[in-house]
Design a protein around this motif. Structure first.
Motif: not given
Length: 297
Positions: A285-288, A282, A278-279, A192
């Motif tokens: 921590h990376g996507p859920k 992400r 939320k972005a 990201y």
């Protein structure tokens, strides 16, 4: 010191002088294992002199007892070197950091890491990258290599436009924000990195401020004042001043981000704040991970 102790000390010191490196490592397998562990420990610095096993053994001496391990005096320490570690029972680690006399040696005070194949002091890396020492140390503690930190810091530099119109007009505040941005960017997952722009970070800060300011003014009945008295009260309120300060800059920053450009800061503030929050999570921590599906009964 007793005569037997003198002989014991003399024995391992003589071994360092007379034995070849392979023979020395075979005779001191615990110490050799600890040394090998240091060399391959990701995220830890290493005093350059300790890359050589003989120097390491000369500084540390033999492990006094089977089961003892190399332990930092200070649990917050991140670099191996003279005066920083001791042989210790893992069940009884040092309770308090008391630097031994060796820690005052000039060559023992620096924390070292490898950057592009060269041994470099942590302070020098942080100075060149223009990031706080604590930020650099934190990145190493999270498992990043120094080369990865340098690469990501360079990527952050490429994303910075020091003349962006949404930046604070005051030079000191502008510099402070950009330093904070570089520190934050080091916590971003590499995937990201390009999306985590300075404009995004400012939007992440400013949009919730706008949302909370409007909410407070609405609760006080001042968001849409119906009288001159209410208008004066609104204009004097800190929340309104924050709104007026952040709105034009936030709008400009949001317009730089393709994914958010279509959002209105007047009618879609809540949705935008939620999406940006939320972005940001992400990015760090990376996507859920998807929730596991229950097996059919």
């Amino acid at each position: 010191m007793s005569q037997s102790a003198d002989i014991a000390v003399s024995s391992w010191e003589d071994d360092i002088e007379r034995l070849s490196l392979p023979d020395l490592m075979r005779k001191y397998p615990i110490e050799a294992g600890a040394h090998r562990g240091m060399l391959f420990h990701r995220g830890r610095g290493l005093n350059p002199s300790w890359r050589e096993f003989k120097r390491f053994l000369a500084d540390m001496g033999p492990c006094p007892q089977v089961g003892h391990v190399l332990t930092f005096y200070d649990p917050n320490e991140i670099s191996y070197g003279p005066g920083r570690v001791c042989w210790c029972d893992p069940a009884k680690p040092p309770k308090k950091f008391v630097p031994p006399a060796d820690a005052l040696r000039p060559d023992a005070m620096a924390q070292w890491t490898t950057v592009q194949g060269r041994q470099v002091a942590h302070t020098d890396v942080a100075k060149v990258l223009q990031i706080p020492m604590a930020t650099f140390s934190s990145a190493l503690n999270e498992g990043r290599t120094a080369d990865e930190v340098v690469h990501q810091s360079t990527a952050a530099d490429e994303l910075i436009n020091a003349n962006a119109s949404w930046l604070p007009p005051d030079a000191e505040r502008r510099s402070g924000f950009l330093q904070a941005y570089k520190a934050w960017h080091l916590r971003i997952r590499p995937a990201y990195s390009r999306a985590a722009t300075p404009a995004f970070l400012f939007a992440y800060i400013a949009v919730p401020v706008l949302r909370d300011s409007r909410k407070l003014l609405t609760e006080l009945g001042l968001w849409e004042p119906l009288s001159l008295k209410d208008t004066k009260a609104r204009d004097a309120h800190p929340a309104w001043k924050r709104w007026c300060e952040f709105l034009p800059r936030a709008q400009t920053a949001v317009n730089e981000i393709d994914a958010y450009r279509s959002y209105s800061l007047f009618t879609e503030l809540e949705d935008l704040a939620d999406r940006i929050t939320k972005a940001e999570l992400r990015f760090r921590h990376g996507p859920k991970s998807p929730k596991p599906q229950r097996a059919a009964a």
